[in-house]
Design an enzyme around this catalytic site. Structure first.
Site, short mmCIF file in Angstrom:
data_model
loop_
_atom_site.label_atom_id
_atom_site.label_comp_id
_atom_site.label_asym_id
_atom_site.label_seq_id
_atom_site.Cartn_x
_atom_site.Cartn_y
_atom_site.Cartn_z
N GLY A 8 -50.13 7.60 -4.59
CA GLY A 8 -51.53 7.50 -4.13
C GLY A 8 -52.38 6.85 -5.22
O GLY A 8 -53.56 7.18 -5.38
N GLY A 11 -55.98 5.28 -4.47
CA GLY A 11 -57.04 6.12 -3.89
C GLY A 11 -58.14 6.44 -4.89
O GLY A 11 -58.17 5.93 -6.01
N GLN A 12 -59.07 7.32 -4.47
CA GLN A 12 -60.24 7.63 -5.30
C GLN A 12 -59.82 8.17 -6.68
O GLN A 12 -60.28 7.69 -7.70
CB GLN A 12 -61.14 8.67 -4.61
CG GLN A 12 -62.48 8.89 -5.33
CD GLN A 12 -63.08 10.28 -5.15
OE1 GLN A 12 -62.45 11.18 -4.60
NE2 GLN A 12 -64.30 10.46 -5.61
N ILE A 35 -48.89 2.67 -0.83
CA ILE A 35 -48.31 2.52 0.50
C ILE A 35 -48.65 1.13 1.04
O ILE A 35 -49.60 0.50 0.56
CB ILE A 35 -48.82 3.60 1.50
CG1 ILE A 35 -50.36 3.65 1.51
CG2 ILE A 35 -48.22 4.95 1.20
CD1 ILE A 35 -50.93 4.47 2.64
N TYR A 143 -57.29 20.85 6.55
CA TYR A 143 -57.27 20.45 5.14
C TYR A 143 -56.99 21.68 4.28
O TYR A 143 -56.11 21.67 3.42
CB TYR A 143 -58.63 19.84 4.79
CG TYR A 143 -58.77 19.33 3.38
CD1 TYR A 143 -58.06 18.24 2.93
CD2 TYR A 143 -59.66 19.95 2.49
CE1 TYR A 143 -58.22 17.75 1.64
CE2 TYR A 143 -59.83 19.47 1.20
CZ TYR A 143 -59.11 18.37 0.78
OH TYR A 143 -59.28 17.90 -0.50
N LYS A 147 -53.75 22.70 2.12
CA LYS A 147 -53.88 22.91 0.67
C LYS A 147 -53.29 24.27 0.25
O LYS A 147 -52.60 24.37 -0.77
CB LYS A 147 -55.35 22.82 0.22
CG LYS A 147 -55.91 21.41 0.21
CD LYS A 147 -55.18 20.49 -0.75
CE LYS A 147 -55.75 19.09 -0.82
NZ LYS A 147 -54.85 18.14 -1.47
N ILE A 173 -65.32 15.48 -6.17
CA ILE A 173 -65.24 14.61 -7.35
C ILE A 173 -66.21 13.44 -7.21
O ILE A 173 -66.22 12.75 -6.19
CB ILE A 173 -63.80 14.09 -7.57
CG1 ILE A 173 -62.86 15.28 -7.75
CG2 ILE A 173 -63.74 13.15 -8.75
CD1 ILE A 173 -61.41 14.90 -7.99
C1 AKB Z 1 -63.47 16.85 0.41
O1 AKB Z 1 -64.69 16.95 0.49
O2 AKB Z 1 -62.70 16.84 1.37
C2 AKB Z 1 -62.87 16.78 -0.98
C3 AKB Z 1 -62.57 18.14 -1.51
C4 AKB Z 1 -63.63 18.97 -2.07
O3 AKB Z 1 -61.46 18.55 -1.51
N1 AKB Z 1 -63.74 16.08 -1.85
#
Ligand code: AKB
Length: 318
Positions: A8, A11-12, A35, A143, A147, A173
């Site tokens: 990755g 990415g950011q 990728i 998400y 995680k 971030i």
């Molecule tokens: C998001 O907002 O999805 C991410 C995070 C805080 O994991 N920046």
């Protein structure tokens, strides 16, 4: 000598982490994994080797690890929270199935693995103020579910197979280099772009909504520091709360306005983003990271704002 693969890398986080790792360990030691359709460009491409490393393709990852004698993998492949909510199956495929591929390769080739978690791993039932390191994790987003799973899977591979897995729970971030794509905390990046372009900012998050945030240099430093930490001192592994600053939209707005008095903001709350934001901590307790591996952030909101505005004025020719 370290041989590092960043999955990755375009990415950011990856685009900046790859460059930081190259500065520290040497350009040829750090492989930028990408990728198809997201190939490295510019200095990322020119400063060191890159290789196709799709996290959903275990054979491709194994080949890069063999070809470059990789001993450390930074696995940054993931969809951010808002995008993940729109495509849960893909979020799982990249975040969880992808991590499984990485861990299997790491087990076979004796690699250390860093896979970031997030404030998104917490949910409504988590204590929101000074969220403890070890607490309730019942997130309501895919998400968050993925995680928490990556945290558990990473610990499982450490306990069962001795794979050296480590992780932090990143706050939102903030950076001026590569924009984030589809997160709940993106507003805290976008707001600076609007300010520097001299445009009014429409804030998608409600006044008073607190979330943990971190400036990119601190996030990079923390990730590398954890991977360098003495394993004997680590009580935890996956994943450490990482805190730096916590603010609501009106606070970051005021911080920018202090330096750009003309700047304007109004609220138009995005229901999905707001719903996600309210389920996340107001501020985390990161004392375990501080005690176990010496974590200490350098930037507060004011210092970050000064640097962001300065760097964005150069980037946007303003
Ligand atoms: C998001 O907002 O999805 C991410 C995070 C805080 O994991 N920046």
């Amino acid at each position: 000598m370290k041989n590092i693969l960043v999955i990755g890398a375009t990415g950011q986080i990856g685009s900046e982490l790859t460059m930081e790792l190259r500065d520290r360990y040497g350009n040829s030691q750090v492989i930028a994994g990408y990728i198809k359709g997201s190939e490295p460009k510019g200095v990322l491409k020119e400063s060191g080797p890159s290789a196709l490393a799709d996290v959903t393709d275990a054979d491709a990852i194994a080949k890069v690890v063999r070809d470059y004698h990789i001993d450390t993998i930074y696995n940054l492949a993931a969809l951010l929270s808002v995008v993940a909510e729109r495509n849960p199956r893909l979020a799982w495929k990249i975040g969880v199935d992808g991590l499984w591929n990485v861990l299997e390769v790491a087990r076979e080739h004796h690699c250390s693995v860093f896979t970031p978690s997030s404030i998104g791993s917490f949910g409504l039932s988590t204590p929101h103020v000074m969220t403890p390191q070890d607490t309730i994790q019942r997130p309501g987003t895919i998400y968050g579910v993925s995680k928490v799973t990556t945290e558990l899977l990473s610990d499982y591979y450490f306990m069962k197979y001795g794979v050296d897995t480590r992780s932090v729970r990143y706050p939102g971030i903030i950076s001026y280099v590569t924009p984030p794509g589809g997160g709940t905390t993106d507003y805290a990046v976008d707001i600076y772009y609007y300010a520097v372009r001299g445009e009014k900012f429409i804030c998608p998050i409600k006044e008073g909504t607190l979330m943990d945030m971190i400036y990119m240099p601190d996030a990079l430093h923390a990730s590398i520091m954890l991977m360098e930490a003495d394993p004997a001192k680590l009580v935890h592994r996956n994943a450490f709360n990482l805190a730096s600053m916590s603010f609501a939209p009106e606070t970051i707005y005021e911080a920018i306005k202090k330096q750009m008095p003309q700047f304007e903001m109004e609220y138009q709350v995005d229901p999905l983003k707001q719903h996600i934001a309210e389920s996340w901590p107001d501020c985390m307790d990161d004392s375990c990271a501080r005690m176990e591996w010496g974590w200490q952030p350098k930037y507060d909101l004011e210092a970050m704002t000064t640097d962001m505005l300065e760097k964005l004025k150069i980037k946007l020719n303003k």
